[in-house]
Write an enzyme that holds these catalytic residues in place. Structure first.
Site, PDB file in Angstrom:
ATOM      1  N   HIS A   1       2.902  -1.265  -5.278  1.00 30.62           N
ATOM      2  CA  HIS A   1       1.604  -1.717  -4.769  1.00 30.62           C
ATOM      3  C   HIS A   1       0.571  -0.596  -4.897  1.00 30.62           C
ATOM      4  CE1 HIS A   1       3.450  -5.318  -3.190  1.00 30.62           C
ATOM      5  NE2 HIS A   1       2.339  -5.682  -2.560  1.00 30.62           N
TER       6      HIS A   1
ATOM      7  N   HIS B   1       7.524   1.045   2.409  1.00 32.98           N
ATOM      8  CA  HIS B   1       7.552   2.320   1.690  1.00 32.98           C
ATOM      9  C   HIS B   1       7.412   3.494   2.644  1.00 32.98           C
ATOM     10  CE1 HIS B   1       7.494   0.751  -2.409  1.00 32.98           C
ATOM     11  NE2 HIS B   1       6.573  -0.119  -2.029  1.00 32.98           N
TER      12      HIS B   1
END
Length: 260
Positions: free
Chosen positions: A148, A204
């Site tokens: 992302h 993440h």
């Protein structure tokens, strides 16, 4: 650019896209997890993300594309400019996707929510053998770097560089006008929001986001510079190919420059 050259350019992007799709399907390296480090991966598994993958791709791809066509509409930029910008943006996104995926597969770092992907019932086996869905578990081993973050910066940082060139943010004729600098920074801020949201979703670690952002911005700048001059160049608003075909009798300032 002739038809053959354009075909070659498009062919490179098709091959990169195929490579991206292939690497999306490959299983990552199964890195051994020690019991004492399980706390790093014991965050909740959140399905409702701030920026789902589909929305992120729409933003990363359509933002630079929209700016390219907006510049053409507002400033009457020629077809060469728009074509070169599209080639540069698509190359940045394609290269970013392939490099990010390959690194993910090699590193195989578990995501912060990996524990609950591996053990949906919250009960870990002594040998740490996962009992969760195989696809969910494999996806949980693709934390580093953040896709992302890299895609957000590849697309939105390119949009920033493109805006900076068109608005002459860093040339003598464009400095001292704060709205231009704000326009340049806006896509970068949006990219940072998308990247940081991945830590809020527990998808993440901060290192994944930082490195992913750096990868995306690097490809955005390198690919932009393959087709456009430095942002400090007095003719930074024109692609290299457009400058090469400019008639010697025409002044550089007469083409594609927005004076505000």
């Amino acid at each position: 650019m002739g038809t053959a050259a354009l075909g070659a350019e498009l062919g490179v992007r098709v091959l990169l896209f195929v490579a991206f799709l292939v690497t999306e399907l490959l299983p990552p390296f199964q890195r051994r997890i020690q019991p004492e480090e399980l706390w790093l991966y014991r965050n909740p598994y959140v399905e409702a993300e701030y920026f789902p993958t589909g929305r992120m791709f729409v933003i990363a791809f359509l933002t630079p594309l929209s700016l390219i066509f907006l510049a053409k509409f507002l400033r009457k930029a020629d077809a060469t400019d728009s074509k070169q910008a599209c080639l540069a943006a698509s190359l940045a996104l394609a290269l970013n996707g392939v490099f990010t995926n390959i690194i993910k597969l090699i590193v195989g770092r578990p995501r912060p929510d990996f524990f609950y992907r591996c053990f949906p019932d919250g009960l870990a086996h002594s040998d740490l053998t996962c009992t969760g869905d195989e696809d969910v578990v494999n996806e949980g081993r693709k934390s580093f770097p953040s896709g992302h973050s890299s895609f957000a910066f590849a697309g939105l940082a390119f949009a920033s560089f493109y805006l900076a060139g068109k608005l002459h943010c860093f040339t003598p004729q464009g400095r001292g006008k704060s709205w231009r600098l704000c326009a340049f920074l806006s896509p970068l801020l949006f990219a940072a929001v998308i990247a940081l949201s991945r830590t809020c979703d527990y998808k993440h670690h901060w290192q994944d986001v930082l490195v992913g952002s750096m990868i995306g911005m690097t490809f955005a700048y390198v690919c932009y510079r393959q087709y456009y001059p430095p942002l400090t160049d007095v003719e930074c608003h024109k692609p290299f190919q457009d400058k090469h075909k400019l008639p010697s009798s025409q002044k550089p300032s007469e083409l594609h420059h927005l004076e505000i």
